[in-house]
Write a protein that holds these residues in place. Structure first.
Motif, PDB file in Angstrom:
ATOM      1  N   SER A 295       1.898   2.883  -1.198  1.00 10.30           N
ATOM      2  CA  SER A 295       1.233   3.985  -0.308  1.00 10.30           C
ATOM      3  C   SER A 295       0.157   3.081   0.388  1.00 10.30           C
ATOM      4  O   SER A 295      -0.276   3.879   1.729  1.00 10.30           O
ATOM      5  CB  SER A 295       0.307   4.817  -1.531  1.00 10.30           C
ATOM      6  OG  SER A 295       1.218   5.501  -2.257  1.00 10.30           O
ATOM      7  N   TYR A 296      -0.284   2.083  -0.050  1.00 10.18           N
ATOM      8  CA  TYR A 296      -1.162   1.514   0.861  1.00 10.18           C
ATOM      9  C   TYR A 296      -0.256   0.647   1.950  1.00 10.18           C
ATOM     10  O   TYR A 296      -0.848   0.871   3.273  1.00 10.18           O
ATOM     11  CB  TYR A 296      -1.796   0.263   0.347  1.00 10.18           C
ATOM     12  CG  TYR A 296      -2.543  -0.920   0.888  1.00 10.18           C
ATOM     13  CD1 TYR A 296      -3.928  -0.526   1.233  1.00 10.18           C
ATOM     14  CD2 TYR A 296      -1.787  -2.016   1.443  1.00 10.18           C
ATOM     15  CE1 TYR A 296      -4.587  -1.368   1.955  1.00 10.18           C
ATOM     16  CE2 TYR A 296      -2.890  -2.939   2.230  1.00 10.18           C
ATOM     17  CZ  TYR A 296      -4.179  -2.800   2.484  1.00 10.18           C
ATOM     18  OH  TYR A 296      -4.747  -3.378   3.307  1.00 10.18           O
ATOM     19  N   GLN A 297       0.812   0.257   1.771  1.00  8.59           N
ATOM     20  CA  GLN A 297       1.633  -0.218   2.936  1.00  8.59           C
ATOM     21  C   GLN A 297       2.004   0.741   4.036  1.00  8.59           C
ATOM     22  O   GLN A 297       2.138   0.736   5.000  1.00  8.59           O
ATOM     23  CB  GLN A 297       2.835  -0.910   2.468  1.00  8.59           C
ATOM     24  CG  GLN A 297       2.627  -2.023   1.546  1.00  8.59           C
ATOM     25  CD  GLN A 297       2.072  -3.402   2.416  1.00  8.59           C
ATOM     26  OE1 GLN A 297       2.247  -3.325   3.483  1.00  8.59           O
ATOM     27  NE2 GLN A 297       1.429  -4.309   1.349  1.00  8.59           N
ATOM     28  N   ASN A 298       2.155   2.196   3.332  1.00 10.51           N
ATOM     29  CA  ASN A 298       2.811   3.167   4.153  1.00 10.51           C
ATOM     30  C   ASN A 298       1.562   3.995   4.869  1.00 10.51           C
ATOM     31  O   ASN A 298       1.832   5.209   5.354  1.00 10.51           O
ATOM     32  CB  ASN A 298       3.876   3.974   3.596  1.00 10.51           C
ATOM     33  CG  ASN A 298       5.133   3.194   3.288  1.00 10.51           C
ATOM     34  OD1 ASN A 298       5.594   2.292   4.308  1.00 10.51           O
ATOM     35  ND2 ASN A 298       5.463   3.320   2.155  1.00 10.51           N
ATOM     36  N   LYS A 299       0.351   3.531   4.402  1.00 12.63           N
ATOM     37  CA  LYS A 299      -0.780   4.372   5.112  1.00 12.63           C
ATOM     38  C   LYS A 299      -0.914   5.721   4.405  1.00 12.63           C
ATOM     39  O   LYS A 299      -0.987   6.886   5.104  1.00 12.63           O
ATOM     40  CB  LYS A 299      -0.991   4.400   6.536  1.00 12.63           C
ATOM     41  CG  LYS A 299      -1.122   2.681   6.723  1.00 12.63           C
ATOM     42  CD  LYS A 299      -1.316   2.753   8.578  1.00 12.63           C
ATOM     43  CE  LYS A 299      -1.924   1.628   8.926  1.00 12.63           C
ATOM     44  NZ  LYS A 299      -0.896   0.400   8.363  1.00 12.63           N
ATOM     45  N   LYS A 300      -0.607   6.078   3.173  1.00 12.47           N
ATOM     46  CA  LYS A 300      -0.553   7.156   2.592  1.00 12.47           C
ATOM     47  C   LYS A 300      -1.770   7.619   1.738  1.00 12.47           C
ATOM     48  O   LYS A 300      -1.974   8.751   1.337  1.00 12.47           O
ATOM     49  CB  LYS A 300       0.576   7.351   1.636  1.00 12.47           C
ATOM     50  CG  LYS A 300       1.911   7.224   2.172  1.00 12.47           C
ATOM     51  CD  LYS A 300       2.592   8.441   2.960  1.00 12.47           C
ATOM     52  CE  LYS A 300       3.881   8.191   3.386  1.00 12.47           C
ATOM     53  NZ  LYS A 300       4.376   9.545   4.169  1.00 12.47           N
ATOM     54  N   CYS A 301      -2.635   6.637   1.593  1.00 15.98           N
ATOM     55  CA  CYS A 301      -3.904   6.986   0.925  1.00 15.98           C
ATOM     56  C   CYS A 301      -4.808   8.164   1.365  1.00 15.98           C
ATOM     57  O   CYS A 301      -4.739   8.423   2.270  1.00 15.98           O
ATOM     58  CB  CYS A 301      -4.875   5.637   0.817  1.00 15.98           C
ATOM     59  SG  CYS A 301      -5.313   4.992   2.448  1.00 15.98           S
ATOM     60  N   GLY A 302      -5.222   8.748   0.327  1.00 18.73           N
ATOM     61  CA  GLY A 302      -6.026  10.055   0.735  1.00 18.73           C
ATOM     62  C   GLY A 302      -5.309  11.080   0.539  1.00 18.73           C
ATOM     63  O   GLY A 302      -5.516  12.367   1.040  1.00 18.73           O
ATOM     64  N   LYS A 303      -3.931  11.053   0.188  1.00 15.06           N
ATOM     65  CA  LYS A 303      -3.124  12.203   0.271  1.00 15.06           C
ATOM     66  C   LYS A 303      -2.362  12.393  -1.268  1.00 15.06           C
ATOM     67  O   LYS A 303      -2.422  11.386  -1.876  1.00 15.06           O
ATOM     68  CB  LYS A 303      -1.812  12.105   1.316  1.00 15.06           C
ATOM     69  CG  LYS A 303      -2.292  12.008   2.468  1.00 15.06           C
ATOM     70  CD  LYS A 303      -1.293  11.652   3.750  1.00 15.06           C
ATOM     71  CE  LYS A 303      -1.702  11.749   5.081  1.00 15.06           C
ATOM     72  NZ  LYS A 303      -0.518  11.094   5.766  1.00 15.06           N
ATOM     73  N   ILE A 304      -1.878  13.607  -1.606  1.00 10.73           N
ATOM     74  CA  ILE A 304      -1.344  13.652  -2.915  1.00 10.73           C
ATOM     75  C   ILE A 304      -0.060  12.815  -3.149  1.00 10.73           C
ATOM     76  O   ILE A 304      -0.106  12.289  -4.132  1.00 10.73           O
ATOM     77  CB  ILE A 304      -0.900  15.060  -3.019  1.00 10.73           C
ATOM     78  CG1 ILE A 304      -2.040  16.072  -2.890  1.00 10.73           C
ATOM     79  CG2 ILE A 304      -0.133  15.510  -4.196  1.00 10.73           C
ATOM     80  CD1 ILE A 304      -2.862  16.122  -4.229  1.00 10.73           C
ATOM     81  N   GLU A 305       0.589  12.513  -2.109  1.00  7.22           N
ATOM     82  CA  GLU A 305       1.714  11.490  -2.185  1.00  7.22           C
ATOM     83  C   GLU A 305       1.465  10.175  -2.642  1.00  7.22           C
ATOM     84  O   GLU A 305       2.344   9.320  -2.770  1.00  7.22           O
ATOM     85  CB  GLU A 305       2.886  11.864  -0.976  1.00  7.22           C
ATOM     86  CG  GLU A 305       2.182  11.538   0.196  1.00  7.22           C
ATOM     87  CD  GLU A 305       1.876  12.834   1.054  1.00  7.22           C
ATOM     88  OE1 GLU A 305       2.018  12.913   2.130  1.00  7.22           O
ATOM     89  OE2 GLU A 305       1.256  13.620   0.420  1.00  7.22           O
TER      90      GLU A 305
END
Length: 1008
Positions: A295-305
């Motif tokens: 999630s960090y690498q794909n900039k997904k932080c702050g989201k449910i996924e």
């Protein structure tokens, strides 16, 4: 390899994921012969380890181990010790003279780097294990190491890490019970592992295998964890068990795997107990760490996924998993803070101790958010443990704060209780770069959701599951035995009602009717001893009872009040020592609105918000508690929380017999001593599974399942809940079989084999062995031991059924006494025969290695000392001949494990006492305990004088007697020994001699 050896063909092993737990696993073993000797297993395992990159070490003695250790420590640290420097390193750090097993474990788990000053004055950090770069560690395998302590022993296979024996494997030939390998390791621990200067004190993990089945477990001094029930099987990420030794070696002993288990997935807790995580716990931890990284690498932080949830069934150790996950997440460079969020009532003493040990000041449980704010703002404080209530207050009081923009991992323990509330939503809205994870034993699915919110909708994808059927299969939790009690026919209409509105109408008129309350309490008092295995005879001197304890879940505060009063009323004429100690706790349920079907309304810690009558009664309950336990709690503020915590501890310590609850303690509370839940409450879905699961923690062989006794018809609700949290075929796996099955026999679904019923077992053993004391020492002895063991196991289960009370005995009391005595004699003979030559055969060469002796189950029927003394007084009136009396008393004493060692003490008391002058039970008890205490003091003084022990030794011996065991793995035993030369092992011989003498004294004087 001999012709009889198994034939192996390697199939493709699933690729490693980014973690050490395989995504899935295909067995290596394709064709297997029925026979493999212990030596063939040993040789095959060593070859496999060598092929996996382990170096072979050929040494066989302790001296050779030490020489190799020096070479490997030098190799790891790229240094060279002179002989004097090495001796000094051993004395100063690695092999301190008084170090016990605990101190050695601490060196591996915590203090594995030592600042050593070489003779030329330069200082260097010397590592005994490299936890940062695990592949720098050197793995070796050796076998048949010889060591002498109380007896000479040879150990099967040992894995050395940098020269230190950190993993030991005990093997038995195929067909031999794994319990035998476990017992052998237990024996080595008492005989030679912990001798002076033994490197085997460093062992962290034990592995036992008979080729077909393989298990691992931690090397721990905790008496309550030192049971076969706490061993564990290895598995892949889909919980497929990896049993065969060949498969186990290829996966568990893969170099990266074993090193990560040793360096990352062990927990040395605040009680100095070593815990090793189970494969599903490791898999869950790895999945969360993978999710954070991706999630960090794909900039997904702050989201449910960016998050997800872990579904691990109640009782499977979620808190340990989440604790370890939180700790490992703090080691990620880009993570600024890790929040471990619990409900206020779960922030108990033990959780606080564990986190405080990990990071001082990480835990704060008060309402004041200033503490929390300070903890968040501390730069050196990467982990924060808090309650969801306080974190919610923090975000409300601090609408803007720099923490909201930082990368934060938020882990919710027991998320099923807090996931739908406003608190959780407020927290999620405030943090911008969060990675949110939930742990739950009972997720909310569409079928048990009231609205559209589900666990997956709040937390994201399910990352790993270990459901109740997995845990029961692996024997990590117990099955449930559910009884639907219907002794009150006139109230049956109310007890079978499931509609909530109609139930409220029926509550006062029928469900709380005085006659019904009275009948239920009368029933509980009648069956309590049977359900909890509570011994019939109370030990006056020890002031404690054997067995387990119980919880009683009721519908409302009013019901708790009525039941508590009825228990007091029906027990008021009993002597205090015969009464059940009943306690209750409840509070104000601020919001009765449920977010999912089956929710148990969450009570808060604000008794002041309750109606005056409910609060007044709670004051009385706490006052009763204070009077009995000499405490000073109240319903005011923090004092009520302190009452909750103290009550929690006393339930865990078995100082409370029955705890009446409305909502508190029905979720999240973990007390292995609880084995029975009485239910007068409508439960459904996750609420039902959570409540039932208070009873199914493993403890020992006696506790075979969780007893559920329902006073309402929960049959359909139970089956619906099981199907939701297991699968369509789960009912037979999760629920115990019927009384009729155990009486008459049944077919085991797993093995397909027929299981003999109790009647058949009784008839067969009486027919074959009508006079067990006359059994010759031949194959009959083995057959008797096997048959009687099965009888004990079946009887232990049947004792939990009400119907068994009226079962007409097939075996007479006299025959049963003789059978128990002979059974223990056989067990002791076999164990003594195997001590030096490791051969589990009797003197006629009969192999007993495939027999699992059920000695623990004999303890459920212990004829205790007080009973024997009362019997002596009774028999004195019947017998004029003292020798006849002594003969009869000896026979009874020998049937009981707890009193066998006291035989001479009791007989000498009879010889020295004029029994006819004693008028009642009280007088003979007083006379015996006075005599026994004098004997105890005399024997302790004699031992101290004969062995020239230090003055403090009396305290150590008394403490050992009070605990019931001698702590041989710590440093205290060493500290009481007189100065003794270490040459030629003289000090070790002295230590073993003293240890054995204190052990015998403990057996004789425990309870006195």
């Amino acid at each position: 390899m001999s012709e009889k050896s198994a034939i192996y063909e390697r199939s493709t092993i699933a690729e490693m994921t980014n973690g050490i737990i395989l995504a899935n696993y295909e067995e290596i073993l394709q064709v297997q012969d029925t026979y493999q000797s212990e030596k063939e297993l040993e040789d095959g395992m060593i070859r496999d380890l060598e092929s996996q990159g382990y170096e072979r070490f050929y040494g066989k003695t302790s001296e050779e181990l030490y020489k190799n250790l020096k070479i490997q420590i030098e190799r790891l640290n790229k240094v060279a010790f002179t002989d004097k420097e090495w001796e000094r390193f051993l004395v100063e750090y690695l092999d301190c003279p008084n170090d016990g097993m605990i101190e050695k474990t601490r060196k591996i788990q915590e203090n594995y780097i030592y600042d050593f000053i070489f003779d030329d004055g330069h200082l260097k950090n010397i590592k005994i294990i490299d936890k940062k770069n695990i592949h720098n560690n050197i793995l070796q395998v050796c076998n048949q190491i010889k060591q002498k302590g109380k007896h000479k022993n040879r150990y099967d296979v040992t894995v050395l890490v940098n020269g230190l024996p950190l993993v030991h494997i005990e093997l038995k030939k195929r067909g031999v019970s794994l319990h035998e390998a476990f017992s052998q390791i237990d024996r080595y621990g008492k005989e030679s592992f912990n001798t002076e200067n033994s490197l085997y004190k460093f062992v962290q993990i034990f592995v036992i295998s008979n080729g077909t089945y393989t298990r691992y477990f931690a090397n721990t001094t905790a008496q309550n964890k030192n049971h076969y029930e706490f061993t564990c099987e290895w598995a892949d990420a889909k919980n497929k068990v990896i049993r065969d030794l060949k498969d186990f070696t290829a996966t568990f002993f893969e170099k990266r795997t074993i090193l990560e288990v040793l360096t990352k997935y062990c927990v040395f807790d605040s009680n100095d107990n070593l815990l090793i995580m189970r494969p599903y716990q490791i898999a869950a931890t790895e999945r969360i760490l993978w999710k954070i990284e991706s999630s960090y690498q794909n900039k997904k932080c702050g989201k449910i996924e960016a998050g997800g949830f872990i579904w691990h069934t109640t009782g499977s150790g979620k808190t340990l998993t989440s604790f370890k996950t939180a700790k490992l997440a703090t080691e990620l460079e880009y993570i600024d803070k890790v929040f471990f969020v619990v409900d206020r009532k779960d922030l108990d003493y033990q959780t606080m101790k564990e986190y405080q040990k990990f990071q001082p000041d990480s835990v704060n449980g008060s309402k004041d958010t200033k503490e929390l704010k300070r903890s968040i703002e501390k730069q050196d404080n990467k982990i924060v443990v808090t309650t969801i209530q306080k974190l919610n207050e923090f975000v409300k009081k601090n609408p803007s704060h720099e923490i909201y923009d930082k990368h934060c991992v938020i882990i919710y323990d027991e998320c099923h209780r807090s996931q739908f509330g406003d608190a959780q939503k407020n927290i999620r809205k405030s943090f911008k770069n969060y990675y949110q994870f939930g742990f739950t034993g009972t997720p909310i699915f569409p079928e048990n959701a009231l609205g559209s919110d589900t666990t997956a909708g709040i937390f994201g994808a399910q990352l790993h599951s270990y459901v109740i059927t997995d845990a029961i299969r692996d024997k990590k939790v117990l099955k449930f035995k559910v009884d639907y009690n219907d002794i009150r026919a006139k109230f049956k209409a109310a007890e079978t009602e499931t509609d909530d509105k109609k139930l409220k109408e029926l509550e006062k008129r029928m469900l709380l009717h005085p006659e019904r309350i009275s009948k239920i309490v009368e029933y509980i008092l009648n069956v309590y001893n049977t359900k909890t295995h509570r011994n019939e005879y109370y030990n006056i001197k020890q002031k404690r009872l054997n067995g387990f304890n119980a919880m009683f879940a009721v519908q409302s505060v009013e019901a708790a009040k009525l039941y508590y009063e009825e228990f007091q009323k029906q027990q008021e004429n009993l002597p205090e020592e015969k009464r059940l100690k009943v306690a209750t706790i409840y509070s104000f349920a601020a919001n009765e609105e449920r977010n999912a079907i089956g929710d148990i309304p969450d009570e808060n810690f604000e008794p002041s918000a309750m109606e005056s009558t409910a609060k007044e009664f709670l004051d009385k309950v706490i006052s009763d508690y204070n009077d009995y336990f000499k405490t000073n709690f109240s319903t005011n503020g923090n004092e009520f929380q302190n009452y909750y915590k103290d009550l929690s501890k006393k339930v865990k310590d078995k100082k409370i017999d029955i705890l009446i609850v409305v909502g508190m303690f029905l979720t999240g509370f973990d007390a292995p001593t609880l084995n029975t839940l009485f239910v007068d409450k409508n439960l459904r879905y996750h609420g039902l599974i959570q409540a039932f699961s208070r009873t199914n923690r493993i403890l020992n062989k006696v506790k075979t399942f969780g007893n559920i006794v329902c006073f309402r018809d929960l049959d359909k609700a139970t089956k619906n809940a099981i199907k939701t949290f297991g699968d369509e075929n789960s009912v037979n796996i999760i629920l115990e079989k019927s009384y009729n099955d155990y009486i008459n026999g049944f077919k085991d679904e797993e093995t397909g084999k027929s299981v003999k019923g109790y009647i058949n077992l009784c008839n067969e053993i009486v027919e074959k062995f009508p006079k067990p004391v006359e059994i010759e020492k031949n194959q009959d002895k083995k057959e008797f031991a096997e048959l009687f063991g099965e009888l004990l196991k079946t009887e232990n289960i049947l004792k939990n059924f009400d119907e068994f009370e009226n079962f007409e005995k097939i075996i007479s009391d006299r025959q049963m006494q003789d059978m128990k005595s002979v059974y223990v004699d056989i067990c002791e003979e076999i164990r003594n025969a195997g001590k030096d030559d490791q051969n589990n055969s009797n003197e006629q060469g009969i192999d007993f290695s495939d027999i699992e002796f059920q000695i623990d189950l004999l303890k459920t029927d212990e004829i205790n000392l007080d009973y024997i003394l009362e019997l002596i007084l009774e028999k004195t009136k019947e017998h004029d001949d003292i020798e006849t009396l002594k003969s009869e008393i000896r026979r009874i004493i020998r049937t009981s494990l707890g009193t066998r060692a006291k035989e001479n003490l009791v007989i000498n008391f009879i010889n020295k006492t004029d029994l006819k002058k004693l008028k009642n039970n009280g007088e003979i008890l007083d006379a015996f305990y006075k005599y026994a205490k004098e004997e105890k003091k005399e024997k302790i003084d004699e031992l101290v004088k004969d062995e020239n022990l230090k003055e403090d030794s009396r305290r150590f011996i008394e403490k050992s007697i009070n605990k019931g065991f001698v702590d041989y793995a710590g440093s205290e035993l060493d500290s009481i020994l007189p100065p003794t030369s270490r040459r030629k092992g003289a000090r070790e011989v002295k230590k073993q001699s003293v240890l054995e003498k204190i052990r015998k004294m403990v057996e004789i004087f425990i309870g006195i």
